[in-house]
Structures are given as C-alpha cells and as structure tokens.
Write a protein that holds these residues in place. Structure first.
Motif, PDB file in Angstrom:
ATOM      1  N   ASP A   1     -60.512  -6.671  -3.287  1.00  0.00           N
ATOM      2  CA  ASP A   1     -59.363  -6.287  -2.471  1.00  0.00           C
ATOM      3  C   ASP A   1     -58.044  -6.593  -3.170  1.00  0.00           C
ATOM      4  O   ASP A   1     -57.146  -5.743  -3.258  1.00  0.00           O
ATOM      5  N   VAL A   2     -57.899  -7.809  -3.660  1.00  0.00           N
ATOM      6  CA  VAL A   2     -56.660  -8.221  -4.324  1.00  0.00           C
ATOM      7  C   VAL A   2     -56.462  -7.435  -5.611  1.00  0.00           C
ATOM      8  O   VAL A   2     -55.343  -7.010  -5.938  1.00  0.00           O
ATOM      9  N   MET A   3     -57.525  -7.202  -6.357  1.00  0.00           N
ATOM     10  CA  MET A   3     -57.415  -6.510  -7.639  1.00  0.00           C
ATOM     11  C   MET A   3     -56.968  -5.060  -7.482  1.00  0.00           C
ATOM     12  O   MET A   3     -56.326  -4.501  -8.365  1.00  0.00           O
ATOM     13  N   LEU A   4     -57.310  -4.439  -6.358  1.00  0.00           N
ATOM     14  CA  LEU A   4     -56.986  -3.026  -6.159  1.00  0.00           C
ATOM     15  C   LEU A   4     -55.675  -2.819  -5.403  1.00  0.00           C
ATOM     16  O   LEU A   4     -55.299  -1.668  -5.151  1.00  0.00           O
ATOM     17  N   ALA A   5     -55.000  -3.887  -5.047  1.00  0.00           N
ATOM     18  CA  ALA A   5     -53.745  -3.743  -4.298  1.00  0.00           C
ATOM     19  C   ALA A   5     -52.752  -2.900  -5.097  1.00  0.00           C
ATOM     20  O   ALA A   5     -52.422  -3.215  -6.244  1.00  0.00           O
TER      21      ALA A   5
ATOM     22  N   GLY B   1     -62.010 -10.129 -15.451  1.00  0.00           N
ATOM     23  CA  GLY B   1     -61.214 -10.339 -14.255  1.00  0.00           C
ATOM     24  C   GLY B   1     -60.516  -9.068 -13.811  1.00  0.00           C
ATOM     25  O   GLY B   1     -61.064  -7.973 -13.867  1.00  0.00           O
ATOM     26  N   ASP B   2     -59.263  -9.223 -13.369  1.00  0.00           N
ATOM     27  CA  ASP B   2     -58.552  -8.052 -12.862  1.00  0.00           C
ATOM     28  C   ASP B   2     -58.215  -7.054 -13.962  1.00  0.00           C
ATOM     29  O   ASP B   2     -57.955  -5.887 -13.683  1.00  0.00           O
ATOM     30  N   LEU B   3     -58.269  -7.486 -15.231  1.00  0.00           N
ATOM     31  CA  LEU B   3     -57.966  -6.537 -16.310  1.00  0.00           C
ATOM     32  C   LEU B   3     -59.037  -5.459 -16.425  1.00  0.00           C
ATOM     33  O   LEU B   3     -58.730  -4.328 -16.818  1.00  0.00           O
ATOM     34  N   LEU B   4     -60.294  -5.788 -16.102  1.00  0.00           N
ATOM     35  CA  LEU B   4     -61.330  -4.759 -16.114  1.00  0.00           C
ATOM     36  C   LEU B   4     -61.024  -3.697 -15.054  1.00  0.00           C
ATOM     37  O   LEU B   4     -61.179  -2.489 -15.301  1.00  0.00           O
ATOM     38  N   VAL B   5     -60.565  -4.132 -13.886  1.00  0.00           N
ATOM     39  CA  VAL B   5     -60.205  -3.181 -12.833  1.00  0.00           C
ATOM     40  C   VAL B   5     -58.957  -2.402 -13.227  1.00  0.00           C
ATOM     41  O   VAL B   5     -58.879  -1.180 -13.036  1.00  0.00           O
ATOM     42  N   ARG B   6     -57.973  -3.071 -13.807  1.00  0.00           N
ATOM     43  CA  ARG B   6     -56.749  -2.377 -14.224  1.00  0.00           C
ATOM     44  C   ARG B   6     -57.040  -1.322 -15.292  1.00  0.00           C
ATOM     45  O   ARG B   6     -56.372  -0.292 -15.352  1.00  0.00           O
ATOM     46  N   ALA B   7     -58.039  -1.589 -16.121  1.00  0.00           N
ATOM     47  CA  ALA B   7     -58.363  -0.654 -17.206  1.00  0.00           C
ATOM     48  C   ALA B   7     -58.937   0.652 -16.684  1.00  0.00           C
ATOM     49  O   ALA B   7     -58.874   1.670 -17.384  1.00  0.00           O
ATOM     50  N   VAL B   8     -59.491   0.647 -15.460  1.00  0.00           N
ATOM     51  CA  VAL B   8     -60.134   1.860 -14.931  1.00  0.00           C
ATOM     52  C   VAL B   8     -59.491   2.313 -13.624  1.00  0.00           C
ATOM     53  O   VAL B   8     -60.117   2.993 -12.809  1.00  0.00           O
ATOM     54  N   THR B   9     -58.242   1.953 -13.436  1.00  0.00           N
ATOM     55  CA  THR B   9     -57.474   2.420 -12.278  1.00  0.00           C
ATOM     56  C   THR B   9     -56.053   2.720 -12.727  1.00  0.00           C
ATOM     57  O   THR B   9     -55.653   2.381 -13.843  1.00  0.00           O
TER      58      THR B   9
ATOM     59  N   GLY C   1     -51.937   2.245 -11.808  1.00  0.00           N
ATOM     60  CA  GLY C   1     -51.000   1.421 -11.065  1.00  0.00           C
ATOM     61  C   GLY C   1     -49.632   2.060 -10.994  1.00  0.00           C
ATOM     62  O   GLY C   1     -49.516   3.290 -10.977  1.00  0.00           O
ATOM     63  N   PRO C   2     -48.596   1.250 -10.975  1.00  0.00           N
ATOM     64  CA  PRO C   2     -47.231   1.791 -10.900  1.00  0.00           C
ATOM     65  C   PRO C   2     -46.930   2.712 -12.077  1.00  0.00           C
ATOM     66  O   PRO C   2     -47.486   2.566 -13.173  1.00  0.00           O
ATOM     67  N   ALA C   3     -46.045   3.645 -11.858  1.00  0.00           N
ATOM     68  CA  ALA C   3     -45.663   4.595 -12.904  1.00  0.00           C
ATOM     69  C   ALA C   3     -45.147   3.849 -14.123  1.00  0.00           C
ATOM     70  O   ALA C   3     -44.370   2.902 -14.020  1.00  0.00           O
ATOM     71  N   GLY C   4     -45.601   4.262 -15.295  1.00  0.00           N
ATOM     72  CA  GLY C   4     -45.152   3.661 -16.541  1.00  0.00           C
ATOM     73  C   GLY C   4     -45.901   2.410 -16.946  1.00  0.00           C
ATOM     74  O   GLY C   4     -45.671   1.881 -18.033  1.00  0.00           O
TER      75      GLY C   4
END
Length: 516
Positions: free
Chosen positions: A147-151, A489-497, A499-502
């Motif tokens: 939940d927190v990682m996908l915010a 951690g959250d970097l694995l989720v960030r790598a495949v989602t 986020g904010p523009a830029g």
C-alpha cells in the motif's frame, strides 16, 4: 570431502519420474506426458518445438523447453498487452488477495518445486528449498507493505518482460514476476535456456489459477529478443544474465527509451589487508562454495596482501578441503535424510569442460595450482555419469590473458592475486569494471572506511560476505555489472510503476547513480 561410502542409493520418491508424475497430477493443464506447454493469452498451448534435455545430476533424460519462434512470441506479447490493460484496473485489494492465494498454493507444492530444481539445475536439497522459500517469504513481505509503496503510483503502460538466467528460478524470477503483478502489471517471462522449465511451468500454473496475468514462453534469446525486448507493447525489460547479452539489450532499450533493470555479471572480490581473524575467515570459506559458486554474488577472487599469504593459506586450504559435493539425492540408506552438500553438478557438462579447460590453460600460462579437489572424494551413485561435476580448484596468480583473471567463472574455481600496496589491492579488486558485491577484511576500521568507497561494487562488506538481499535492502551494481533501475524494497516497485511526471528511478544510468 568425506570418502564415498561403498554404495549410495537414490532417495526413494525423488527420481525424475516421481517429480514428473507429481507435476502432471498437480497441474494437468500445463503438462503433457512428454512435454510442458507454453502459456499465453491466459491459456496453455502445445506449440513450439519441444527440445530434448538431460539432467546435470547424471545426464539422464528430462523434459526440455518448448521453443517458440519469433512470430509466435510476438503474438504472445500482444495478448499480454490485452491482459495488462485489464489487470491494471483491478483494485489493489483484489490483486493482493490473488497474489496471496498464489503464495499459499506455492507453499503447498514447496517440496515438488524444490525437487524439480534439483533435477533441472542441480541444486542440493537445502539450497533448492531455500530458493522456493525466499520467493514465497519475499513476496509475502511485499503483499503486506505494498500500500505505502504504491501511493501516488500507477502501473506501466505495458507488461513487464522478464529474461533471467537459470540459477534462481524461484527467488529471482518468480519473486520478480509476482511483485510486478502485485504492482498492477501483466508479466511475461522467458524460460531460461539451460534449465528450470518444469519448475517455472508449475509455479506459473498455480499463479494463473488465481487469476494472475502470466505469460511463460520458451525459445532462444536471439529469436525471441525482437518480441520480448523491442516490441512497442513492452512496458519494461528486466534482465539477469551475462554482459554480452546484457549489452545488446541495453542498447535496444536505450534506443527505445524503455524502463529497464539489467543485472549483469561481475567479478566479485574479497580483499585481505592488515588482517588477523583467520579462524573467522576459515569458517566462511566453505559457505562461499554454495551451489558451486553459480550465483551472481559468489566470491571467486581473493586479493591478498603478500606478507599475509602464508597465514591466509593456513586458514584457506583446510576449509576448502572440507567442501562437500556430489549427487544431491544420493543417500547411504533409503531412510536417511537428503545429504547436506555444498554443491552438486554445474549446470551442464559443457560448462564443466569449459572451466576445466580454462584452468588447464591458465596453469600452462603460469598460474600456480594451490588446490585441486577430486571427484573421487564426492558422493555419487554407483556408475553414474559425472561429466557435469567439477571439484574445487584454486589457482594463484592467473595470467592476465586468462578469462579467469578478469571474468566471473560461475563455478567452483577460486583465484588468488597477491599485492603489496593499497593501490594494487584496489586495482586487483576492480579488475572487472564493476561488480555486485565485494568484501574487505581488515582489522582497522579507518582503513576499511578509506578503501571501501574506492571498490567498484554496489555492496561492500567488512569481513563478511554480502548478498543480493531481500525486502528493504537495495540491490544493484557498478560499472558494467548493471544497467538501469536498482531494485529492493520500494525501488523494485518504483522500477515497474510510474510516478510523478519527470521522475526517474534511481539506478546505474549514464547520467545518474545512487550511492548506497
């Protein structure tokens, strides 16, 4: 190694035929009597050319991958995009429930998944079960914390394409696929060419039953790369493998501007400088031979201060002689538990011969053989084929012309380089232009703090081995050992989602690097 008993026997219930029969019963939709199927568009297909294969354990026949051609793979990718467009809108609570149910199903088939790994890629039982457990436990942590990682984040525009090496089908590949799906993406995976197809097929079948959008295809990298890397439908490419293939993929994704995670090989090194805890070092040496050093965080190179070489050898040689190898399913008595081995075979006989030839060539060119184990000391079944096995070897000062000087051997071959100055120590530890892990053993904390930042490895341990890590711990590489986004951690989720523009994911990019 302990002497081989007079006659060993295969543990009852662990034969390949037993594993195959259990797989057919567990997932009849994915297996046929003589082959596995490809999975795309949410269905199992008897397409592709099924290849013959042999087990590295004893060269006996097992089931090989059903290799698709390029056009069929492209069709599978287009179908995965359709799945992705539907899955990305599934509420997170439902995705969590489905992934959680998949983990429960994997847990229920834990021993079968591990047994398939033993036969397909030669892992000893302890390491095979650990591979399964790490996948399950690691993904459960993401289920609990997603939940927190996908915010503020959304799934990618297209599915994630996974191309991984054969050595960790569960804890690397299945783990990544389930986290990618949890984050809202459909996932595509290519089965490794050298092994693991049955294990991955069973794991994928269990996931599909719970509604996870998985595509699993087999084929040569050269034929499928156009579909799995360059297709406009692909939202991200995740690769684990060698530098040559990784470099080609890196060029392709850079040209296309695709998000990417490219973990590549590197020569991980262990430095010894102004050091005295030889008892502690001796206790670590056998553990470094887990799975015959066929892992991305293995340590095949020791860089040793010359004045400490005699003390190093006094600790190292008895430790390496204690390493236990042999057939992972061979027991003294049918009632005995499976043996506690450090490693079994290499991935195939060709790899064992390649390393043997490299060792012989290095010795011919001046390397000094300090230790050569013998297969006669291993645990083997009477008369079994041992062509994929290689006993531990240690060489002093491999010549610069040898691949063993600058490249990761991916097998039980250690090399030692002697140095006299700190500058030489750093140069020798940085021989491969980037690595995933390194260790420096020194008694002086100030020396470690001064030298460690100059070692070109993503993680540097003080007197202890570093690993890939799980959950909160970041993972990546320096130099040619990594391209693209870091994970963990959250970097694995960030790598495949998205986020904010830029926003750009932290990673090893030409113009950006996160220092861990």
């Amino acid at each position: 190694m302990a002497p081989t008993p007079a006659r060993l026997t295969l543990k009852p219930g662990t034969a390949w035929q037993d594993a195959w029969r259990r797989s057919l019963a567990a997932a009849p939709e994915a297996f046929r009597s003589d082959r596995v199927l490809n999975l795309w568009a949410g269905r199992w297909h008897a397409d592709g050319r099924a290849l013959a294969a042999t087990s590295p354990l004893d060269a006996s026949p097992i089931v090989g991958p059903p290799r698709l051609d390029g056009p069929a793979a492209q069709q599978a990718v287009r179908a995965a995009l359709d799945q992705h467009r539907a899955w990305r809108h599934v509420p997170l609570a439902e995705r969590r429930a489905r992934v959680g149910a998949t983990l429960d199903a994997l847990t229920g088939h834990r021993e079968l998944l591990a047994l398939l790994l033993v036969w397909e890629i030669g892992k000893p039982w302890r390491l095979a079960t650990a591979d399964v457990d790490r996948a399950i436990d690691g993904v459960r942590w993401y289920v609990e914390n997603i939940d927190v990682m996908l915010a503020g984040r959304t799934p990618l525009p297209g599915p994630v394409s996974n191309i991984a090496s054969w050595n960790y089908p569960m804890s690397v590949l299945v783990h990544a696929m389930l986290v990618q799906a949890l984050a809202g993406n459909a996932v595509i995976a290519k089965t490794p060419t050298d092994g693991g197809v049955a294990c991955l097929t069973l794991a994928s079948a269990l996931a599909v039953r719970e509604g996870i959008p998985v595509t699993l295809v087999s084929g040569s990298g050269g034929e499928l790369s156009e579909a799995l890397v360059r297709s406009p439908e692909i939202g991200c490419v995740s690769f684990v493998g060698g530098r040559d293939t990784g470099a080609r993929i890196a060029t392709a994704v850079a040209d296309l501007g695709k998000p990417h995670i490219l973990e590549q090989e590197g020569l991980n090194t262990w430095g010894i400088w102004n050091f005295t805890d030889w008892v502690g070092l001796a206790g670590v040496i056998p553990k470094l031979f887990d799975y015959g050093k066929q892992r991305c965080t293995a340590y095949p190179r020791f860089v040793v201060q010359r004045t400490l070489f005699d003390q190093f050898l006094a600790a190292y040689l008895p430790a390496v002689r204690s390493v236990r190898a042999g057939h992972p399913l061979a027991v003294d008595d049918p009632q005995d538990p499976l043996p506690e081995l450090d490693f079994g075979p290499l991935i195939n006989a060709a790899k064992a011969k390649e390393l043997s030839d490299q060792v012989a060539e290095a010795v011919d060119r001046g390397a000094v053989p300090l230790h050569r184990g013998s297969l006669s000391d291993g645990r083997f079944l009477p008369g079994q084929d041992t062509s994929a096995y290689l006993a531990p070897v240690t060489l002093l000062n491999p010549p610069p012309s040898s691949p063993l000087f600058h490249a990761e051997p991916f097998g039980p071959v250690d090399t030692i380089v002697l140095v006299d100055t700190e500058a030489e120590l750093l140069a020798a530890m940085n021989a491969s232009n980037g690595a995933l892990v390194a260790t420096l053993s020194t008694d002086d904390p100030d020396t470690f703090d001064r030298l460690a930042p100059q070692i070109r490895a993503f993680k540097v341990g003080r007197g202890k081995p570093r690993s890939r890590g799980d959950r909160e711990e970041l993972f990546g590489g320096y130099g040619a050992s990594w391209r693209g986004a870091f994970v963990g951690g959250d970097l694995l989720v960030r790598a495949v989602t998205e986020g904010p523009a830029g926003e750009r994911a932290p990673g090893n990019f030409p113009d950006y690097r996160l220092i861990p």
